[in-house]
Design a protein around this motif. Sequence first.
Motif, PDB file in Angstrom:
ATOM      1  N   GLY A 228       0.783  -1.227   0.000  1.00 24.49           N
ATOM      2  CA  GLY A 228       0.000   0.000   0.000  1.00 24.49           C
ATOM      3  C   GLY A 228       0.816   1.279   0.000  1.00 24.49           C
ATOM      4  N   ARG A 229       1.842   1.333   0.828  1.00 23.70           N
ATOM      5  CA  ARG A 229       2.673   2.526   0.930  1.00 23.70           C
ATOM      6  C   ARG A 229       4.138   2.143   0.969  1.00 23.70           C
ATOM      7  NH1 ARG A 229       5.007   5.621   5.279  1.00 23.70           N
ATOM      8  NH2 ARG A 229       5.202   7.828   4.724  1.00 23.70           N
ATOM      9  N   MET A 230       4.912   2.784   0.144  1.00 21.76           N
ATOM     10  CA  MET A 230       6.351   2.609   0.173  1.00 21.76           C
ATOM     11  C   MET A 230       7.005   3.980   0.273  1.00 21.76           C
ATOM     12  SD  MET A 230       7.123  -0.567  -2.415  1.00 21.76           S
ATOM     13  CE  MET A 230       8.669  -0.920  -1.550  1.00 21.76           C
ATOM     14  N   ALA A 231       8.163   4.007   0.866  1.00 26.86           N
ATOM     15  CA  ALA A 231       8.797   5.286   1.139  1.00 26.86           C
ATOM     16  C   ALA A 231      10.300   5.129   1.256  1.00 26.86           C
ATOM     17  CB  ALA A 231       8.240   5.897   2.434  1.00 26.86           C
ATOM     18  N   TRP A 232      10.965   6.266   1.205  1.00 29.97           N
ATOM     19  CA  TRP A 232      12.381   6.364   1.490  1.00 29.97           C
ATOM     20  C   TRP A 232      12.577   7.279   2.688  1.00 29.97           C
ATOM     21  CZ3 TRP A 232      16.077   3.458  -0.772  1.00 29.97           C
ATOM     22  CH2 TRP A 232      15.768   2.862  -2.003  1.00 29.97           C
ATOM     23  N   TYR A 233      13.344   6.814   3.633  1.00 27.37           N
ATOM     24  CA  TYR A 233      13.788   7.605   4.767  1.00 27.37           C
ATOM     25  C   TYR A 233      15.302   7.701   4.715  1.00 27.37           C
ATOM     26  CZ  TYR A 233       9.170   7.186   6.989  1.00 27.37           C
ATOM     27  OH  TYR A 233       7.830   7.259   7.289  1.00 27.37           O
ATOM     28  N   ARG A 234      15.843   8.636   5.463  1.00 25.33           N
ATOM     29  CA  ARG A 234      17.285   8.734   5.554  1.00 25.33           C
ATOM     30  C   ARG A 234      17.689   9.169   6.953  1.00 25.33           C
ATOM     31  NH1 ARG A 234      18.521  14.056   1.728  1.00 25.33           N
ATOM     32  NH2 ARG A 234      17.701  15.646   3.174  1.00 25.33           N
ATOM     33  N   GLN A 235      18.900   8.816   7.307  1.00 26.80           N
ATOM     34  CA  GLN A 235      19.438   9.196   8.593  1.00 26.80           C
ATOM     35  C   GLN A 235      20.887   9.625   8.413  1.00 26.80           C
ATOM     36  OE1 GLN A 235      19.089   6.271  11.709  1.00 26.80           O
ATOM     37  NE2 GLN A 235      19.214   7.845  13.283  1.00 26.80           N
ATOM     38  N   ALA A 236      21.128  10.887   8.680  1.00 26.14           N
ATOM     39  CA  ALA A 236      22.474  11.436   8.620  1.00 26.14           C
ATOM     40  C   ALA A 236      23.150  11.262   9.971  1.00 26.14           C
ATOM     41  CB  ALA A 236      22.424  12.907   8.230  1.00 26.14           C
ATOM     42  N   PRO A 237      24.465  11.279   9.996  1.00 22.15           N
ATOM     43  CA  PRO A 237      25.181  11.126  11.268  1.00 22.15           C
ATOM     44  C   PRO A 237      24.749  12.170  12.288  1.00 22.15           C
ATOM     45  CG  PRO A 237      26.699  10.903   9.442  1.00 22.15           C
ATOM     46  CD  PRO A 237      25.397  11.357   8.855  1.00 22.15           C
ATOM     47  N   GLY A 238      24.395  11.710  13.473  1.00 23.28           N
ATOM     48  CA  GLY A 238      24.004  12.609  14.540  1.00 23.28           C
ATOM     49  C   GLY A 238      22.608  13.178  14.428  1.00 23.28           C
ATOM     50  N   LYS A 239      21.830  12.724  13.461  1.00 25.41           N
ATOM     51  CA  LYS A 239      20.486  13.246  13.259  1.00 25.41           C
ATOM     52  C   LYS A 239      19.451  12.134  13.340  1.00 25.41           C
ATOM     53  CE  LYS A 239      21.765  17.214  10.391  1.00 25.41           C
ATOM     54  NZ  LYS A 239      21.487  17.935   9.120  1.00 25.41           N
ATOM     55  N   GLN A 240      18.200  12.547  13.511  1.00 24.84           N
ATOM     56  CA  GLN A 240      17.095  11.608  13.537  1.00 24.84           C
ATOM     57  C   GLN A 240      16.764  11.131  12.123  1.00 24.84           C
ATOM     58  OE1 GLN A 240      17.193  11.247  17.128  1.00 24.84           O
ATOM     59  NE2 GLN A 240      15.086  10.688  16.614  1.00 24.84           N
ATOM     60  N   ARG A 241      16.216   9.938  12.056  1.00 22.52           N
ATOM     61  CA  ARG A 241      15.756   9.444  10.770  1.00 22.52           C
ATOM     62  C   ARG A 241      14.585  10.297  10.296  1.00 22.52           C
ATOM     63  NH1 ARG A 241      15.128   3.038  10.051  1.00 22.52           N
ATOM     64  NH2 ARG A 241      17.269   3.333  10.801  1.00 22.52           N
ATOM     65  N   GLU A 242      14.589  10.654   9.027  1.00 25.25           N
ATOM     66  CA  GLU A 242      13.569  11.530   8.488  1.00 25.25           C
ATOM     67  C   GLU A 242      13.002  10.983   7.186  1.00 25.25           C
ATOM     68  OE1 GLU A 242      15.170  15.355   7.524  1.00 25.25           O
ATOM     69  OE2 GLU A 242      16.744  14.537   6.227  1.00 25.25           O
ATOM     70  N   LEU A 243      11.760  11.340   6.938  1.00 33.81           N
ATOM     71  CA  LEU A 243      11.114  10.955   5.692  1.00 33.81           C
ATOM     72  C   LEU A 243      11.671  11.777   4.543  1.00 33.81           C
ATOM     73  CD1 LEU A 243       8.822   9.416   4.165  1.00 33.81           C
ATOM     74  CD2 LEU A 243       7.363  11.384   4.683  1.00 33.81           C
ATOM     75  N   VAL A 244      12.021  11.111   3.465  1.00 30.21           N
ATOM     76  CA  VAL A 244      12.494  11.770   2.253  1.00 30.21           C
ATOM     77  C   VAL A 244      11.372  11.866   1.230  1.00 30.21           C
ATOM     78  CG1 VAL A 244      14.139  11.697   0.348  1.00 30.21           C
ATOM     79  CG2 VAL A 244      14.845  10.984   2.645  1.00 30.21           C
TER      80      VAL A 244
END
Length: 114
Positions: free
Chosen positions: A32-48
């Motif tokens: 139903g739903r697919m997505a990309w998230y990312r997590q940079a060093p020292g940061k929270q995972r975020e929706l892209v």
Amino acid sequence: QIELVESGGGLVQAGGSLRLSCEASGTSSTIGRMAWYRQAPGKQRELVASMFKGGVPNYADSVKGRFTISRDSFKNLVYLQMNNLKSEDTAVYYCFADHIHIFWGQGVRVTVSS
């Protein structure tokens, strides 16, 4: 059990492009739903970026105009075309699927050099 496998990451210079791919296996149903998230060093995972089957894409403000998410729902494939990459895009990118339960890929590293 759904397995998500990402590919296409790597090292690029600022202004360059990459295309990330994610293949979902383990289900005969369209996710139903697919997505990309990312997590940079020292940061929270975020929706892209994300996309429901048959829906319009949703993007983080930081990537609008540069990234494009696309899906082949029949094959449960999702792509992220990343253009005009910036150093701020450096992160581990994770594929995400919501299909009764939530599933995450192992992540693929994207490094953008200045």
